[in-house]
Design an enzyme around this catalytic site. Sequence first.
Site, PDB file in Angstrom:
ATOM      1  N   HIS A 107      -5.333  -3.865   4.568  1.00 12.36           N
ATOM      2  CA  HIS A 107      -5.264  -2.755   3.610  1.00 12.36           C
ATOM      3  C   HIS A 107      -3.819  -2.314   3.394  1.00 12.36           C
ATOM      4  O   HIS A 107      -3.417  -2.006   2.274  1.00 12.36           O
ATOM      5  CB  HIS A 107      -6.093  -1.573   4.137  1.00 12.36           C
ATOM      6  N   CYS A 108      -3.019  -2.328   4.460  1.00 10.91           N
ATOM      7  CA  CYS A 108      -1.604  -1.933   4.362  1.00 10.91           C
ATOM      8  C   CYS A 108      -0.818  -2.826   3.413  1.00 10.91           C
ATOM      9  O   CYS A 108       0.173  -2.410   2.809  1.00 10.91           O
ATOM     10  CB  CYS A 108      -0.944  -1.985   5.722  1.00 10.91           C
ATOM     11  N   ALA A 109      -1.233  -4.086   3.299  1.00 12.17           N
ATOM     12  CA  ALA A 109      -0.479  -5.076   2.534  1.00 12.17           C
ATOM     13  C   ALA A 109      -0.985  -5.235   1.111  1.00 12.17           C
ATOM     14  O   ALA A 109      -0.479  -6.090   0.369  1.00 12.17           O
ATOM     15  CB  ALA A 109      -0.531  -6.430   3.239  1.00 12.17           C
ATOM     16  N   ARG A 135       0.838  -1.208   0.000  1.00 11.10           N
ATOM     17  CA  ARG A 135       0.000   0.000   0.000  1.00 11.10           C
ATOM     18  C   ARG A 135       0.866   1.250   0.000  1.00 11.10           C
ATOM     19  O   ARG A 135       0.511   2.263  -0.605  1.00 11.10           O
ATOM     20  CB  ARG A 135      -0.919  -0.012   1.224  1.00 11.10           C
TER      21      ARG A 135
END
Length: 351
Positions: A343-345, A109
């Site tokens: 979401h970060c990944a 992300r």
Amino acid sequence: MKRRAFVQPAAAAVSGLLAGCADDQRSWVMPEEGQPHRRTWMAFAASERIWGRDLVAQVQRDLARIATTIARFEPVSMLVSADELDLARQLTGGNVDLVTAELDDLWLRDTGPVFVNGAAVDFNFNGWGGKQRHSRDAMVARCVAGHAGVEAVKTDLVLEGGALEVDGEGTAIITESCVLNDNRNQGWTKRDVEEELARLLGIRKVIWLPRIAGRDITDGHTDFYARFAGPGVVVAGLDNDPESFDYDVTRRHLEILREATDVQGWKLRVEVLEGPSRTRVQDEDFAAGYVNFYVCNGAVIGPEFGDPEADGKALAMLTRLFPGRTVVQINIDGIASGGGGIHCATQQEPR
């Protein structure tokens, strides 16, 4: 709702900003995450140097679990180093497209490009302000753009995708402590950032949220605090632990969001999504928040933390907010132990 801790000493910043950015006067639009995707991009990169020996295997399994879950709904392309191709193939069971690349860490992300209509913006990833080694990850945005077959758009602005939330119609939510931080954009004003995001992403209204810089490696990314569930609807996290530094700031966020309007002048509908009261992992860096979900074609992928009541409430809210999509909750305790989430990944490539 803790985020990633400072896990590595800063390396030297990537030398020089991209030249010639100011001469490019074209403009683009970033679609809202719920619009149809061509694919999801991820990175299979969990090194002992960053994650520690005890967590690496669990984080790798979590990455594979996220990838194979999303692959039930849309194609997934995962960057992976050559020496881990066999392991990634084994864990993903051949259901994920593996792309060889040099990597430092897994947070696609932030390291990957932000896709717009027909192009991908390279926001000059600098290790969250030089807090972690990033020479390989600084090249990921252009690598992904190349494999996607789209132009990599240049800018002088330093920004991570996790710092940015858009409704696809011209409204964005951004945390001040990240983008207006001297470790990314020294000397930039809100107006400077807004003008550049208007050119790059079609943003015409920014809702700025306060945050506390320096308490996690990201300096406070938006995608752990407020997310659009579509134009006009925002899901906001609430931290109910009085001992947490996020206790006051999440309440301030709610005040701002409830008074804010979108680019059309309409007030936002704010839905509050509280975190769990207990988790399977007891660690101060554990990212125990539900707001970091990911929207893909026909589904919403979110975490579960072993708190039946809170997990159930999160499932019910996401099911209500995303009608017609399947909500899938998965265990990401390894990744959450490193202060991040689903979401970060991930990073969406719009159709």
